[in-house]
Scaffold this motif. Structure first.
Motif, PDB file in Angstrom:
ATOM      1  N   GLN A  20       0.827  -1.207   0.000  1.00 49.90           N
ATOM      2  CA  GLN A  20       0.000   0.000   0.000  1.00 49.90           C
ATOM      3  C   GLN A  20       0.865   1.262   0.000  1.00 49.90           C
ATOM      4  OE1 GLN A  20      -2.117  -1.307   3.524  1.00 49.90           O
ATOM      5  NE2 GLN A  20      -4.030  -1.290   2.361  1.00 49.90           N
ATOM      6  N   VAL A  21       1.932   1.251   0.779  1.00 50.48           N
ATOM      7  CA  VAL A  21       2.843   2.398   0.815  1.00 50.48           C
ATOM      8  C   VAL A  21       3.502   2.558  -0.560  1.00 50.48           C
ATOM      9  CG1 VAL A  21       4.970   3.310   1.824  1.00 50.48           C
ATOM     10  CG2 VAL A  21       3.225   2.302   3.298  1.00 50.48           C
ATOM     11  N   TYR A  22       3.873   1.440  -1.171  1.00 47.75           N
ATOM     12  CA  TYR A  22       4.459   1.477  -2.516  1.00 47.75           C
ATOM     13  C   TYR A  22       3.485   2.113  -3.513  1.00 47.75           C
ATOM     14  CZ  TYR A  22       5.957  -0.160  -7.101  1.00 47.75           C
ATOM     15  OH  TYR A  22       6.308  -0.222  -8.425  1.00 47.75           O
ATOM     16  N   LYS A  23       2.218   1.692  -3.492  1.00 47.88           N
ATOM     17  CA  LYS A  23       1.214   2.258  -4.395  1.00 47.88           C
ATOM     18  C   LYS A  23       1.055   3.757  -4.180  1.00 47.88           C
ATOM     19  CE  LYS A  23      -2.810   0.395  -4.840  1.00 47.88           C
ATOM     20  NZ  LYS A  23      -4.079  -0.334  -4.634  1.00 47.88           N
ATOM     21  N   TYR A  24       1.067   4.155  -2.916  1.00 48.63           N
ATOM     22  CA  TYR A  24       0.944   5.578  -2.601  1.00 48.63           C
ATOM     23  C   TYR A  24       2.130   6.356  -3.186  1.00 48.63           C
ATOM     24  CZ  TYR A  24       0.918   9.885   0.110  1.00 48.63           C
ATOM     25  OH  TYR A  24       0.948  11.202   0.482  1.00 48.63           O
ATOM     26  N   LEU A  25       3.333   5.853  -2.963  1.00 54.05           N
ATOM     27  CA  LEU A  25       4.528   6.532  -3.488  1.00 54.05           C
ATOM     28  C   LEU A  25       4.561   6.510  -5.008  1.00 54.05           C
ATOM     29  CD1 LEU A  25       7.075   5.337  -0.823  1.00 54.05           C
ATOM     30  CD2 LEU A  25       6.490   7.718  -1.330  1.00 54.05           C
ATOM     31  N   LEU A  26       4.120   5.422  -5.607  1.00 51.81           N
ATOM     32  CA  LEU A  26       4.069   5.344  -7.071  1.00 51.81           C
ATOM     33  C   LEU A  26       3.113   6.402  -7.624  1.00 51.81           C
ATOM     34  CD1 LEU A  26       5.078   3.868  -9.587  1.00 51.81           C
ATOM     35  CD2 LEU A  26       3.171   2.267  -9.312  1.00 51.81           C
ATOM     36  N   SER A  27       2.025   6.653  -6.913  1.00 50.67           N
ATOM     37  CA  SER A  27       1.091   7.688  -7.359  1.00 50.67           C
ATOM     38  C   SER A  27       1.718   9.076  -7.297  1.00 50.67           C
ATOM     39  CB  SER A  27      -0.194   7.666  -6.527  1.00 50.67           C
ATOM     40  OG  SER A  27       0.013   8.212  -5.243  1.00 50.67           O
ATOM     41  N   LEU A  28       2.713   9.249  -6.442  1.00 51.08           N
ATOM     42  CA  LEU A  28       3.388  10.537  -6.335  1.00 51.08           C
ATOM     43  C   LEU A  28       4.529  10.680  -7.337  1.00 51.08           C
ATOM     44  CD1 LEU A  28       3.621  10.858  -2.440  1.00 51.08           C
ATOM     45  CD2 LEU A  28       2.001  11.996  -3.963  1.00 51.08           C
ATOM     46  N   CYS A  29       5.324   9.619  -7.493  1.00 49.92           N
ATOM     47  CA  CYS A  29       6.555   9.751  -8.293  1.00 49.92           C
ATOM     48  C   CYS A  29       6.432   9.171  -9.708  1.00 49.92           C
ATOM     49  CB  CYS A  29       7.735   9.113  -7.574  1.00 49.92           C
ATOM     50  SG  CYS A  29       7.676   7.313  -7.457  1.00 49.92           S
ATOM     51  N   HIS A  30       5.472   8.298  -9.956  1.00 54.57           N
ATOM     52  CA  HIS A  30       5.225   7.717 -11.280  1.00 54.57           C
ATOM     53  C   HIS A  30       6.403   6.909 -11.821  1.00 54.57           C
ATOM     54  CE1 HIS A  30       1.733  10.265 -11.207  1.00 54.57           C
ATOM     55  NE2 HIS A  30       2.507  11.328 -11.063  1.00 54.57           N
ATOM     56  N   ASN A  31       7.236   6.386 -10.945  1.00 51.47           N
ATOM     57  CA  ASN A  31       8.384   5.592 -11.362  1.00 51.47           C
ATOM     58  C   ASN A  31       8.507   4.402 -10.420  1.00 51.47           C
ATOM     59  OD1 ASN A  31      11.188   4.619 -11.249  1.00 51.47           O
ATOM     60  ND2 ASN A  31      11.603   6.261 -12.706  1.00 51.47           N
ATOM     61  N   PRO A  32       8.338   3.172 -10.933  1.00 53.38           N
ATOM     62  CA  PRO A  32       8.365   1.989 -10.059  1.00 53.38           C
ATOM     63  C   PRO A  32       9.667   1.837  -9.272  1.00 53.38           C
ATOM     64  CG  PRO A  32       7.546   1.406 -12.240  1.00 53.38           C
ATOM     65  CD  PRO A  32       8.030   2.822 -12.318  1.00 53.38           C
ATOM     66  N   ASP A  33      10.796   2.106  -9.893  1.00 53.94           N
ATOM     67  CA  ASP A  33      12.072   1.963  -9.189  1.00 53.94           C
ATOM     68  C   ASP A  33      12.198   2.976  -8.050  1.00 53.94           C
ATOM     69  OD1 ASP A  33      12.849  -0.133 -10.848  1.00 53.94           O
ATOM     70  OD2 ASP A  33      13.797   1.221 -12.290  1.00 53.94           O
ATOM     71  N   THR A  34      11.822   4.197  -8.334  1.00 55.06           N
ATOM     72  CA  THR A  34      11.872   5.237  -7.303  1.00 55.06           C
ATOM     73  C   THR A  34      10.893   4.917  -6.183  1.00 55.06           C
ATOM     74  OG1 THR A  34      12.486   6.885  -8.964  1.00 55.06           O
ATOM     75  CG2 THR A  34      11.621   7.715  -6.871  1.00 55.06           C
ATOM     76  N   ALA A  35       9.699   4.466  -6.541  1.00 56.73           N
ATOM     77  CA  ALA A  35       8.699   4.119  -5.526  1.00 56.73           C
ATOM     78  C   ALA A  35       9.211   3.002  -4.619  1.00 56.73           C
ATOM     79  CB  ALA A  35       7.383   3.712  -6.188  1.00 56.73           C
ATOM     80  N   GLU A  36       9.879   2.018  -5.195  1.00 60.81           N
ATOM     81  CA  GLU A  36      10.435   0.915  -4.406  1.00 60.81           C
ATOM     82  C   GLU A  36      11.511   1.427  -3.447  1.00 60.81           C
ATOM     83  OE1 GLU A  36      10.909  -2.651  -2.718  1.00 60.81           O
ATOM     84  OE2 GLU A  36       9.416  -2.256  -4.252  1.00 60.81           O
ATOM     85  N   GLU A  37      12.383   2.252  -3.964  1.00 56.25           N
ATOM     86  CA  GLU A  37      13.454   2.814  -3.142  1.00 56.25           C
ATOM     87  C   GLU A  37      12.882   3.665  -2.001  1.00 56.25           C
ATOM     88  OE1 GLU A  37      16.941   6.070  -3.787  1.00 56.25           O
ATOM     89  OE2 GLU A  37      16.670   4.600  -5.392  1.00 56.25           O
ATOM     90  N   LEU A  38      11.888   4.481  -2.322  1.00 62.23           N
ATOM     91  CA  LEU A  38      11.285   5.339  -1.307  1.00 62.23           C
ATOM     92  C   LEU A  38      10.478   4.532  -0.290  1.00 62.23           C
ATOM     93  CD1 LEU A  38      10.167   8.374  -3.519  1.00 62.23           C
ATOM     94  CD2 LEU A  38      12.211   8.170  -2.087  1.00 62.23           C
ATOM     95  N   THR A  39       9.904   3.426  -0.721  1.00 61.86           N
ATOM     96  CA  THR A  39       9.202   2.545   0.218  1.00 61.86           C
ATOM     97  C   THR A  39      10.174   2.001   1.248  1.00 61.86           C
ATOM     98  OG1 THR A  39       7.556   1.921  -1.457  1.00 61.86           O
ATOM     99  CG2 THR A  39       7.821   0.430   0.419  1.00 61.86           C
ATOM    100  N   GLN A  40      11.332   1.577   0.779  1.00 61.09           N
ATOM    101  CA  GLN A  40      12.353   1.075   1.705  1.00 61.09           C
ATOM    102  C   GLN A  40      12.789   2.174   2.678  1.00 61.09           C
ATOM    103  OE1 GLN A  40      13.054  -2.133   1.847  1.00 61.09           O
ATOM    104  NE2 GLN A  40      11.661  -2.415   0.127  1.00 61.09           N
ATOM    105  N   GLU A  41      12.986   3.369   2.159  1.00 60.88           N
ATOM    106  CA  GLU A  41      13.381   4.494   3.012  1.00 60.88           C
ATOM    107  C   GLU A  41      12.285   4.820   4.028  1.00 60.88           C
ATOM    108  OE1 GLU A  41      15.619   7.621   4.615  1.00 60.88           O
ATOM    109  OE2 GLU A  41      16.234   5.956   3.335  1.00 60.88           O
TER     110      GLU A  41
END
Length: 172
Positions: A16-37
């Motif tokens: 869910q956090v990944y989906k939220y971040l993906l909606s903000l950044c529109h980049n799967p790799d960035t969303a994954e990295e930001l989810t970890q952070e």
């Protein structure tokens, strides 16, 4: 109220956090990295979680701050436009063609109130349900539905049906 974040919490909320971040950044790799952070910061600050909101909402608040930090970092480390064009000229052209209609929509979305804009972003780009949007923004499902509907009506009234461009704003 959890006193630590374990793998069960991560497994429950990471998607869910990944989906939220993906909606903000529109980049799967960035969303994954930001989810970890996000989860790294959550582990470090779990003592500050007071239980006044759902754990998911707290994690999304952290994720939003992580995203803002990422944007600040990008702003400081921007690559000159000439370098961008020479690095990925054909990709840039293809992306521009694909994003043309989206660009008009996102331009029109600037006329929305910030909270309406966020609901629309979450709904359209994150594909969140109205219940999830309500949870993220610490509101209920009905509020999310009504806010999205009103934003959609405002967008429709501000755009020409013929060419999907914004109408001239007479009062602003």
């Amino acid at each position: 109220m959890p006193d630590k974040l374990d793998s069960a919490v991560y497994n429950e909320y990471a998607g869910q956090v990944y989906k939220y971040l993906l909606s903000l950044c529109h980049n799967p790799d960035t969303a994954e990295e930001l989810t970890q952070e996000t989860f790294y910061r959550a582990v470090k600050t779990i003592k500050n979680y007071d239980g006044s909101c759902k754990l998911y909402v707290w994690l999304c608040q952290i994720a939003k701050h992580v995203w803002y930090k990422e944007l600040e970092s990008r702003k400081k480390n921007t690559q000159p436009l000439e370098d961008t064009l020479t690095d990925s000229g054909s990709d840039l052209e293809n992306d521009a063609v694909l994003r043309f209609d989206k660009m008009e929509l996102f331009k029109a979305m600037q006329s929305l109130e910030p909270i309406q804009r966020e609901v629309v972003y979450l709904r359209l780009t994150g594909e969140f349900s109205f219940k999830e949007i309500g949870d993220i923004l610490d509101k209920d499902e009905t509020w999310a539905r009504v806010t999205f509907y009103r934003a959609k009506q405002k967008l429709k009234s501000g755009m020409s049906p013929k060419d999907n461009t914004r109408k001239e704003q007479k009062n602003g």
